[in-house]
Write a protein that holds these residues in place. Sequence first.
Motif, PDB file in Angstrom:
ATOM      1  N   UNK A  51       0.210  46.120  15.991  1.00  0.00           N
ATOM      2  CA  UNK A  51       1.169  46.359  14.902  1.00  0.00           C
ATOM      3  C   UNK A  51       2.214  47.402  15.301  1.00  0.00           C
ATOM      4  N   UNK A  52       1.753  48.516  15.916  1.00  0.00           N
ATOM      5  CA  UNK A  52       2.686  49.565  16.336  1.00  0.00           C
ATOM      6  C   UNK A  52       3.621  49.060  17.433  1.00  0.00           C
ATOM      7  N   UNK A  53       3.073  48.283  18.366  1.00  0.00           N
ATOM      8  CA  UNK A  53       3.898  47.708  19.427  1.00  0.00           C
ATOM      9  C   UNK A  53       4.934  46.756  18.842  1.00  0.00           C
ATOM     10  N   UNK A  54       4.518  45.946  17.886  1.00  0.00           N
ATOM     11  CA  UNK A  54       5.415  44.975  17.255  1.00  0.00           C
ATOM     12  C   UNK A  54       6.575  45.688  16.564  1.00  0.00           C
ATOM     13  N   UNK A  55       6.285  46.702  15.761  1.00  0.00           N
ATOM     14  CA  UNK A  55       7.345  47.419  15.051  1.00  0.00           C
ATOM     15  C   UNK A  55       8.267  48.154  16.014  1.00  0.00           C
ATOM     16  N   UNK A  80       3.288  57.816  15.099  1.00  0.00           N
ATOM     17  CA  UNK A  80       3.509  56.491  15.669  1.00  0.00           C
ATOM     18  C   UNK A  80       4.903  56.387  16.297  1.00  0.00           C
ATOM     19  N   UNK A  81       5.905  56.939  15.615  1.00  0.00           N
ATOM     20  CA  UNK A  81       7.265  56.907  16.164  1.00  0.00           C
ATOM     21  C   UNK A  81       7.340  57.730  17.443  1.00  0.00           C
ATOM     22  N   UNK A  82       6.705  58.896  17.441  1.00  0.00           N
ATOM     23  CA  UNK A  82       6.723  59.769  18.615  1.00  0.00           C
ATOM     24  C   UNK A  82       6.122  59.073  19.832  1.00  0.00           C
ATOM     25  N   UNK A  95      23.856  48.280  17.439  1.00  0.00           N
ATOM     26  CA  UNK A  95      24.498  49.467  17.973  1.00  0.00           C
ATOM     27  C   UNK A  95      24.014  50.749  17.335  1.00  0.00           C
ATOM     28  N   UNK A  96      22.741  50.793  16.971  1.00  0.00           N
ATOM     29  CA  UNK A  96      22.154  51.977  16.349  1.00  0.00           C
ATOM     30  C   UNK A  96      21.184  52.660  17.308  1.00  0.00           C
ATOM     31  N   UNK A  97      20.716  53.838  16.918  1.00  0.00           N
ATOM     32  CA  UNK A  97      19.748  54.580  17.731  1.00  0.00           C
ATOM     33  C   UNK A  97      18.356  54.031  17.456  1.00  0.00           C
ATOM     34  N   UNK A  98      17.633  53.701  18.532  1.00  0.00           N
ATOM     35  CA  UNK A  98      16.335  53.045  18.389  1.00  0.00           C
ATOM     36  C   UNK A  98      15.340  53.827  17.571  1.00  0.00           C
ATOM     37  N   UNK A  99      15.228  55.157  17.802  1.00  0.00           N
ATOM     38  CA  UNK A  99      14.208  55.938  17.096  1.00  0.00           C
ATOM     39  C   UNK A  99      14.503  56.029  15.601  1.00  0.00           C
ATOM     40  N   UNK A 100      15.796  55.991  15.222  1.00  0.00           N
ATOM     41  CA  UNK A 100      16.133  56.016  13.796  1.00  0.00           C
ATOM     42  C   UNK A 100      15.707  54.731  13.104  1.00  0.00           C
ATOM     43  N   UNK A 101      15.931  53.589  13.773  1.00  0.00           N
ATOM     44  CA  UNK A 101      15.507  52.306  13.207  1.00  0.00           C
ATOM     45  C   UNK A 101      13.984  52.248  13.123  1.00  0.00           C
TER      46      UNK A 101
END
Length: 457
Positions: A111-115, A369-371, A127-133
């Motif tokens: 699930x974490x890999x998928x998201x 999870x984001x980190x 064209x956005x920042x990956x960590x924000x999405x």
Amino acid sequence: MESSLKNVLVVSFGFLLLFTAFTGLQNLQSSLYTEKGLGVAALSTIYGAVLVSSMFLPPVLIKKFGCKWTIVISMCCYVAFSLGNFYASWYTLIPTSILLGLGAAPLWSAHCTYLTIMGNTYAEKAGKIGKNVMNQYFGIFFLIFQLSGVWGNLISSLVFGQKPTQGAIPEEQLLSCGASDCLMATASTNSTQRPSQELIYTLLGIYTGSGVLAVLLIAVFLQPIEDAQQKSKGEEKPPSFWSTLLSTFKLLRDKRLCLLVLLPVYSGFQQAFITGDYTRSYVTCALGIHFVGYAMICFSATNALCSVLYGRISQYTGRIALYMLGTVVHLSCIIALLLWKPHPNQLAVFFVFSGLWGTADAVWQTQNNVLYGVLFEKNKEAAFANYRLWEAVGFVIAFGYSTFLCVYVKLYILLGVLSLTMVAYGIVEYVESKNLARPLAGEETKPAEEEEVQTRL
């Protein structure tokens, strides 16, 4: 609706249905199956199996079946546990607990890999920042997921109906509640009568149906996804089975991960405390077991709301500010719980503590999870497997000492682990900021060099 958001919602509602069943069953294990400690043994077996599963299975299954079908297969393990409860015995609950534990680590890693892949893919297109999405996606997920605690407890309360009336709790008994609770001697005076077998079967039928719906939802509506990084490596020789199997341990050679393992360990400790020790030594001891469900509903509701809030504001505040917020809230709660003497006249305070604990838990669930997804983007499967491994370690240790340590000792342990965790996290953030500063410094020197060349010409 954009396809990426649709997939995030499908995953989120699938987990909502699945964990509505599991959360309800988990909270009832120790109350329904008290003979020879069967319920507690089942819970310990689950997290012991999660510990073993996290070491080997997630990278192998994700590489073999992909994220979608790994989620489907793992969800079936949870449904098997629900079926095992229909005829609860050592020969049914323990094997199905092992099966659930083996499926838990691949489920969460997939699930974490998928998201993470979905967030990076959409960010690249938009064209956005990956960590924000990713923050937004994990926030949406945990908003919906944490509601499973609300629905799971609410369903069990409605099915079991009216609780037996309970007399006033003696003042002598209240003195042993809270941080001073050591022997758990109050359990027998506050426990409710076991519901009829017919009601238990009704509840298990609802939970099993919820789990089956979760499997069908993911299998039918979730879009398979392929990692762009893996796709670009398609012409390369695929890694061997043993290389994939050992990738979880190989990643521990990264010094950042060695420091960050304390984050999931603390996550396991604090979740075990709120679901086990707080509900038993504070809520059940002073109010009665019939208030446990309501306290956990408060915890889950605040957790859900804060999860989506943190996902939205993290792009403005940064993750460091959110980690500081979670740390301050938990430190304050731990110190207050050490000093507080719970009493039935202070009913609102019980819900304030569970709500505050949920606001901080939302930090660990979303930001951890984001980190891991940001720092270990090239080894996502192994990174999230490590996360589940060390979180399971926290659960196993906390459940292991739960029955023979006083609550105040457990609170001091939480205090110490939280302090060490934040020191380790601070070191990682400092190292990462230095690493980011170096390329920027290099880029700044280029214009100066070009200007010097032009001057010479």
